[in-house]
Design a protein around this motif. Structure first.
Motif, PDB file in Angstrom:
ATOM      1  N   SER A 698       7.561  -1.437  -3.929  1.00 30.37           N
ATOM      2  CA  SER A 698       8.356  -0.203  -3.892  1.00 30.37           C
ATOM      3  C   SER A 698       9.473  -0.229  -4.916  1.00 30.37           C
ATOM      4  O   SER A 698       9.799   0.761  -5.560  1.00 30.37           O
ATOM      5  N   MET A 699      10.044  -1.402  -5.089  1.00 30.55           N
ATOM      6  CA  MET A 699      11.116  -1.557  -6.098  1.00 30.55           C
ATOM      7  C   MET A 699      10.590  -1.260  -7.497  1.00 30.55           C
ATOM      8  O   MET A 699      11.198  -0.538  -8.279  1.00 30.55           O
ATOM      9  N   ALA A 700       9.367  -1.839  -7.814  1.00 33.71           N
ATOM     10  CA  ALA A 700       8.749  -1.622  -9.119  1.00 33.71           C
ATOM     11  C   ALA A 700       8.467  -0.132  -9.322  1.00 33.71           C
ATOM     12  O   ALA A 700       8.740   0.413 -10.390  1.00 33.71           O
ATOM     13  N   HIS A 701       7.923   0.464  -8.276  1.00 37.00           N
ATOM     14  CA  HIS A 701       7.607   1.901  -8.383  1.00 37.00           C
ATOM     15  C   HIS A 701       8.860   2.711  -8.632  1.00 37.00           C
ATOM     16  O   HIS A 701       8.866   3.658  -9.398  1.00 37.00           O
ATOM     17  N   LYS A 702       9.945   2.273  -8.008  1.00 32.69           N
ATOM     18  CA  LYS A 702      11.205   2.993  -8.152  1.00 32.69           C
ATOM     19  C   LYS A 702      11.662   3.051  -9.601  1.00 32.69           C
ATOM     20  O   LYS A 702      12.210   4.044 -10.056  1.00 32.69           O
ATOM     21  N   VAL A 703      11.450   1.935 -10.306  1.00 28.71           N
ATOM     22  CA  VAL A 703      11.881   1.933 -11.721  1.00 28.71           C
ATOM     23  C   VAL A 703      10.730   2.315 -12.645  1.00 28.71           C
ATOM     24  O   VAL A 703      10.797   2.102 -13.858  1.00 28.71           O
ATOM     25  N   GLY A 704       9.675   2.886 -12.079  1.00 28.14           N
ATOM     26  CA  GLY A 704       8.604   3.463 -12.896  1.00 28.14           C
ATOM     27  C   GLY A 704       7.581   2.463 -13.375  1.00 28.14           C
ATOM     28  O   GLY A 704       6.882   2.703 -14.366  1.00 28.14           O
ATOM     29  N   LEU A 705       7.449   1.328 -12.699  1.00 25.60           N
ATOM     30  CA  LEU A 705       6.467   0.335 -13.134  1.00 25.60           C
ATOM     31  C   LEU A 705       5.251   0.371 -12.240  1.00 25.60           C
ATOM     32  O   LEU A 705       5.343   0.700 -11.064  1.00 25.60           O
ATOM     33  N   LYS A 706       4.093   0.033 -12.837  1.00 24.81           N
ATOM     34  CA  LYS A 706       2.879  -0.100 -12.047  1.00 24.81           C
ATOM     35  C   LYS A 706       2.837  -1.521 -11.509  1.00 24.81           C
ATOM     36  O   LYS A 706       3.459  -2.433 -12.054  1.00 24.81           O
ATOM     37  N   VAL A 707       2.043  -1.732 -10.417  1.00 26.77           N
ATOM     38  CA  VAL A 707       1.956  -3.068  -9.827  1.00 26.77           C
ATOM     39  C   VAL A 707       0.499  -3.486  -9.773  1.00 26.77           C
ATOM     40  O   VAL A 707      -0.375  -2.722  -9.391  1.00 26.77           O
ATOM     41  N   ILE A 708       0.255  -4.741 -10.223  1.00 22.59           N
ATOM     42  CA  ILE A 708      -1.090  -5.293 -10.130  1.00 22.59           C
ATOM     43  C   ILE A 708      -0.987  -6.588  -9.331  1.00 22.59           C
ATOM     44  O   ILE A 708      -0.043  -7.358  -9.489  1.00 22.59           O
ATOM     45  N   ALA A 709      -1.982  -6.800  -8.461  1.00 23.37           N
ATOM     46  CA  ALA A 709      -1.995  -8.026  -7.676  1.00 23.37           C
ATOM     47  C   ALA A 709      -3.103  -8.902  -8.213  1.00 23.37           C
ATOM     48  O   ALA A 709      -4.226  -8.453  -8.431  1.00 23.37           O
ATOM     49  N   GLU A 710      -2.769 -10.186  -8.482  1.00 23.75           N
ATOM     50  CA  GLU A 710      -3.824 -11.072  -9.025  1.00 23.75           C
ATOM     51  C   GLU A 710      -4.213 -12.125  -8.009  1.00 23.75           C
ATOM     52  O   GLU A 710      -3.456 -12.462  -7.107  1.00 23.75           O
ATOM     53  N   GLY A 711      -5.477 -12.590  -8.163  1.00 22.53           N
ATOM     54  CA  GLY A 711      -5.990 -13.605  -7.241  1.00 22.53           C
ATOM     55  C   GLY A 711      -6.385 -13.027  -5.894  1.00 22.53           C
ATOM     56  O   GLY A 711      -6.319 -13.701  -4.873  1.00 22.53           O
ATOM     57  N   VAL A 712      -6.826 -11.791  -5.911  1.00 28.51           N
ATOM     58  CA  VAL A 712      -7.256 -11.167  -4.654  1.00 28.51           C
ATOM     59  C   VAL A 712      -8.686 -11.597  -4.373  1.00 28.51           C
ATOM     60  O   VAL A 712      -9.589 -11.331  -5.162  1.00 28.51           O
ATOM     61  N   GLU A 713      -8.859 -12.327  -3.254  1.00 33.70           N
ATOM     62  CA  GLU A 713     -10.173 -12.902  -2.982  1.00 33.70           C
ATOM     63  C   GLU A 713     -10.850 -12.272  -1.766  1.00 33.70           C
ATOM     64  O   GLU A 713     -12.060 -12.384  -1.589  1.00 33.70           O
ATOM     65  N   THR A 714     -10.058 -11.637  -0.910  1.00 41.09           N
ATOM     66  CA  THR A 714     -10.649 -11.118   0.341  1.00 41.09           C
ATOM     67  C   THR A 714     -10.344  -9.637   0.536  1.00 41.09           C
ATOM     68  O   THR A 714      -9.376  -9.116  -0.031  1.00 41.09           O
ATOM     69  N   GLU A 715     -11.221  -9.032   1.380  1.00 37.97           N
ATOM     70  CA  GLU A 715     -11.031  -7.612   1.725  1.00 37.97           C
ATOM     71  C   GLU A 715      -9.704  -7.423   2.440  1.00 37.97           C
ATOM     72  O   GLU A 715      -9.005  -6.438   2.232  1.00 37.97           O
ATOM     73  N   ALA A 716      -9.351  -8.401   3.307  1.00 39.64           N
ATOM     74  CA  ALA A 716      -8.118  -8.312   4.077  1.00 39.64           C
ATOM     75  C   ALA A 716      -6.909  -8.187   3.157  1.00 39.64           C
ATOM     76  O   ALA A 716      -6.004  -7.387   3.384  1.00 39.64           O
ATOM     77  N   GLN A 717      -6.959  -9.011   2.113  1.00 37.94           N
ATOM     78  CA  GLN A 717      -5.849  -8.978   1.140  1.00 37.94           C
ATOM     79  C   GLN A 717      -5.786  -7.599   0.494  1.00 37.94           C
ATOM     80  O   GLN A 717      -4.729  -7.010   0.320  1.00 37.94           O
ATOM     81  N   ARG A 718      -7.003  -7.083   0.143  1.00 34.45           N
ATOM     82  CA  ARG A 718      -7.064  -5.784  -0.514  1.00 34.45           C
ATOM     83  C   ARG A 718      -6.528  -4.684   0.412  1.00 34.45           C
ATOM     84  O   ARG A 718      -5.684  -3.865  -0.021  1.00 34.45           O
ATOM     85  N   ASP A 719      -6.952  -4.761   1.646  1.00 32.31           N
ATOM     86  CA  ASP A 719      -6.483  -3.745   2.601  1.00 32.31           C
ATOM     87  C   ASP A 719      -4.972  -3.738   2.687  1.00 32.31           C
ATOM     88  O   ASP A 719      -4.325  -2.695   2.656  1.00 32.31           O
ATOM     89  N   TYR A 720      -4.433  -4.939   2.816  1.00 31.45           N
ATOM     90  CA  TYR A 720      -2.984  -5.070   2.903  1.00 31.45           C
ATOM     91  C   TYR A 720      -2.303  -4.450   1.687  1.00 31.45           C
ATOM     92  O   TYR A 720      -1.338  -3.699   1.786  1.00 31.45           O
TER      93      TYR A 720
END
Ligand code: C2E
Ligand code: CA
Ligand code: CA
Length: 750
Positions: A698-720
């Motif tokens: 949310s902080m990144a979005h606030k200052v206009g940045l996109k967010v990428i998550a790396e090392g996502v291995e499971t659906e659970a992580q993706r859902d979160y």
């Protein structure tokens, strides 16, 4: 320590010996020149003496001749007078005798009776005088001769010189006629020895002149006290007996006596020897003058050669100081160390061990307070280290922040090693600088092993050991061991692989380094939004090498920039293929190393490369780790600004592992925040309310940045992540990094 002599030092004898040789040769030359001069002087003197003696000899001869002539003249007069006397028939009387003397123009006329008594004489007082036995008159009486001529002799009564003639008369009486010879004596007197001697003695070159007889006894001399003494010099005897002109130089102590012996002849016979000598004063004086001149020259030569030699010595010493010693600490330097180790090798004393002391902390000091300050602290370190260990070991300063200590008796691998203990105690207990700081030190220790006498190898071992120490803010040390060497060996192979790959790429060949591409997908639609280019190495000898390993090596060996270029090149090929085959192109992210960003020509170089490769900056994304900003924030941020302005995207890699705070995001020239795998892993482990992912997003979005998550291995992580409104997802869940052809297929399948 006995090996100290192996240090590069100036050999003073190299300068002293030539200097001494010059001085000795010069002194010898001078000595021979002085004696030559003295000899010449003697020759001069001898010539003078010989000349004098010859002229005297000549005068004697002339005086002899003169005397002979005069005597014969007197004889003629006496004979004529005698003849007249013989004609007198009447008897003599005092008056007649006086008249006779007057008419004959002679000085004495005496008439003797047969007993030898004067009965008449033109000198009245002579009448009655009787010739005793042994007197010439008596001799004439007993000779029975009628006529006789005497040699010039002194008159017995008056003592004056006369030449006499005697004539026997028929009556038995006889007449003595005398002519005064005083004038003759006067002429001959000029040739008297004493007079000649006095004259010659006035010659300033002659010190003593004497006449000696055949027995070598001095008859006459300018030094009267020597008259009657015997001259015991072989040359004198030679002059007397062989009639040779002889000479000699006699030295007694500091005195030099020049002697000349010139035989004197009268009527062809040697009558004596003229002994002329120049003594002490003259000889010593001449020698002194010569010596004085020579001493001046010697002094000049001494000073000038001495000066030159001293200058050469000082120059060489300075050169050695500059080349082989550190100016700040006065310690021998790297060159010295190599020279020293080479000496150990040559003298087969390859034993003991070395400690390499690295002070990486000094770099911090240098950054904080300037290099002068760091140097001052280093000098203090060097001084203290030297003080505690110098007797047993030799200390070298081999680089800006490094000391090497050689210890002859070092016991390798011994935990209680004396030298190591001393050093660690020093750095554990003693503070340095005016700020009383404990200086951390990393120590690499290597042994001088038999059969492996190689200075370079030894230093490398110490360096390897040193590089394996943990920087723990205190004293940390490592002994070199063969596993370390294996590791280094592996590093070397990897380094070579990188190099050949770069070369192969330039030659258009497929090398062992390649780029794989891992898709990044939209968290919700699961569509591919981009790729990350990841370097891969497939070594012929080592197999697959992880980028974590070879990227680190490339960074240490300064090969990262060409390697980054290689990956960008592979990426550009992939982008062109994407454009050609699918008509659309997504961003491809390339990892940029800190060493790349630090380069001053980084932007120019990158722009030119991108231009060359026929792609656009807007096709690319650059991943920068946040730690990079720490070193030089302003400079790094400015460069990233350029790239952004040129159309590229910038993402902040491994976000959350470093120190940058969320609040700082606003100031950074980045477009994307890439949440580190560590946070993603936590999703499955930690309680939901402990996770900070939503705050980051949310902080990144606030200052206009996109967010990428790396090392996502499971659906659970993706859902979160979807729930937390994460924009993009990258990880094995969707795909591992794959070859460009596979990546392309994935994109086409959509
Ligand atoms: P990175 O930039 O953080 O790259 C992401 C790493 O995570 C990659 O490892 C990737 O293969 C791995 N990864 C991605 N998804 C998953 C997942 O779901 N599970 C797990 N366990 N891992 C995942 P890789 O390729 O081994 O690269 C390691 C690091 O090496 C990279 O970390 C990056 O820092 C560096 N690197 C790789 N290629 C390059 C390059 O071309 N240039 C530079 N400068 N660094 C590179
Ligand atoms: Ca990355
Ligand atoms: Ca990462």
């Amino acid at each position: 320590m006995r090996n100290k002599k192996l240090l590069k030092e100036i050999n003073i004898w190299v300068y002293i010996i030539p200097f001494l040789v010059v001085i000795v040769l010069f002194s010898m030359g001078m000595y021979s020149s002085v004696s030559q001069k003295l000899k010449e002087n003697y020759e001069h003197f001898k010539d003078d003496a010989v000349d004098a003696a010859r002229s005297y000899s000549f005068s004697l001869k002339k005086s002899d001749e003169a005397a002979t002539i005069i005597e014969s003249l007197l004889d003629e007069r006496l004979v004529a007078a005698g003849k007249t006397v013989m004609l007198v028939k009447k008897s003599f009387s005092q008056t007649a005798v006086k008249a006779l003397a007057d008419s004959l123009e002679v000085d004495q006329v005496c008439v003797y009776d047969s007993s030898g008594t004067i009965i008449y004489s033109n000198i009245d007082s002579y009448v009655g005088w009787k010739a005793e036995s042994g007197h010439p008159v008596h001799d004439f009486i007993i000779s029975g001769k009628d006529v006789s001529l005497d040699k010039i002799r002194a008159d017995t009564i008056s003592g004056e010189y006369y030449k006499y003639a005697y004539y026997k008369l028929a009556s038995g009486e006889f007449v003595q006629i005398g002519i005064s010879a005083m004038e003759v004596r006067k002429v001959l007197g000029d040739f008297e020895v004493g007079k000649i001697i006095d004259e010659l003695n006035e010659d300033p070159d002659i010190d003593q002149i004497s006449l000696i007889n055949k027995e070598q006894i001095i008859l006459e001399s300018s030094k009267p006290e020597t008259i009657g003494t015997r001259i015991d010099i072989p040359e004198a005897a030679a002059a007397v007996y062989e009639g040779k002109e002889t000479g000699s130089i006699v030295r007694s102590g500091s005195n030099i006596l020049y002697n000349s012996f010139i035989p004197l002849r009268r009527a062809g016979e040697i009558i004596g020897v003229l002994y002329v000598s120049s003594q002490e004063r003259e000889a010593a004086y001449l020698a002194a003058i010569e010596l004085k001149n020579s001493i001046w020259i010697l002094a000049i030569v001494l000073l000038s050669t001495g000066g030159i030699v001293l200058m050469l010595y000082k120059n060489s010493r300075n050169y050695i100081r500059l080349a082989y010693y550190d100016q700040n600490t006065g310690l021998p330097n790297q060159e010295s160390l190599l020279y020293f180790l080479d000496g150990l090798r040559k003298e087969e004393k390859w034993t003991g061990g070395i400690m390499m002391l690295n002070f990486s902390y000094l770099t911090n000091l240098s950054l904080l307070y300037g290099s002068d300050y760091a140097e001052k602290v280093f000098a203090e370190i060097a001084f203290k280290v030297k003080k505690i260990i110098e007797n047993e070991c030799t200390v070298f300063r081999t680089s800006r922040d490094r000391l090497i200590i050689y210890c002859e008796n070092f016991v390798f691998g011994n935990e209680t090693c004396f030298e190591l203990n001393r050093i660690s105690d020093l750095f554990k207990n003693v503070t340095f600088s005016d700020q009383n700081i404990y200086v951390p030190v990393e120590i690499g220790i290597a042994q001088l092993t038999e059969g492996e006498a190689d200075p370079q190898k030894l230093l490398r071992k110490a360096l390897i050991a040193m590089s394996r120490t943990k920087e723990n803010g205190g004293v940390s040390y490592q002994y070199f061991n063969s596993e370390m060497e294996a590791l280094i060996e592996r590093e070397n192979i990897i380094e070579k692989e990188i190099l050949t790959s770069i070369k192969d790429e330039e030659d258009g060949k497929e090398g062992s380094v390649n780029a794989f591409f891992q898709p990044q997908t939209d968290a919700v639609t699961k569509k591919i939004t981009g790729f990350e280019a990841l370097a891969r190495m497939k070594s012929g000898t080592l197999g697959n090498v992880s980028p974590a390993e070879f990227i680190g090596i490339a960074e240490r060996k300064r090969l990262i920039t060409p390697l980054t270029k290689l990956i960008i090149k592979k990426t550009s090929e992939f982008i062109r293929q994407m454009k050609e085959t699918s008509g659309k192109a997504v961003h491809v992210a390339v990892n940029i190393s800190g060493a790349d960003l630090m380069r001053s020509d980084f932007i120019e170089d990158l722009t030119a490369l991108v231009d060359n490769l026929g792609i656009e900056m807007s096709d690319l994304e650059f991943e920068i780790t946040e730690s990079l900003f720490m070193d030089d924030f302003a400079m790094s941020n400015e460069k990233l600004g350029f790239l952004r302005d040129a159309g590229a995207l910038i993402s902040l890699d491994d976000f959350g592992t470093g120190f940058s705070s969320l609040s700082r995001l606003r100031d950074l020239n980045v477009d994307i925040v890439k949440i580190d795998k560590m946070f993603i892993d936590n999703i499955l482990v930690k309680n939901k309310d402990e996770l900070i992912i939503p705050d980051i997003i949310s902080m990144a979005h606030k200052v206009g940045l996109k967010v990428i998550a790396e090392g996502v291995e499971t659906e659970a992580q993706r859902d979160y992540l979807v729930e937390a409104e994460c924009d993009t997802i990258q990880g094995y869940l969707f795909s591992r990094p794959v070859k460009s052809s596979e990546a392309l297929e994935m994109l086409l399948r959509e």
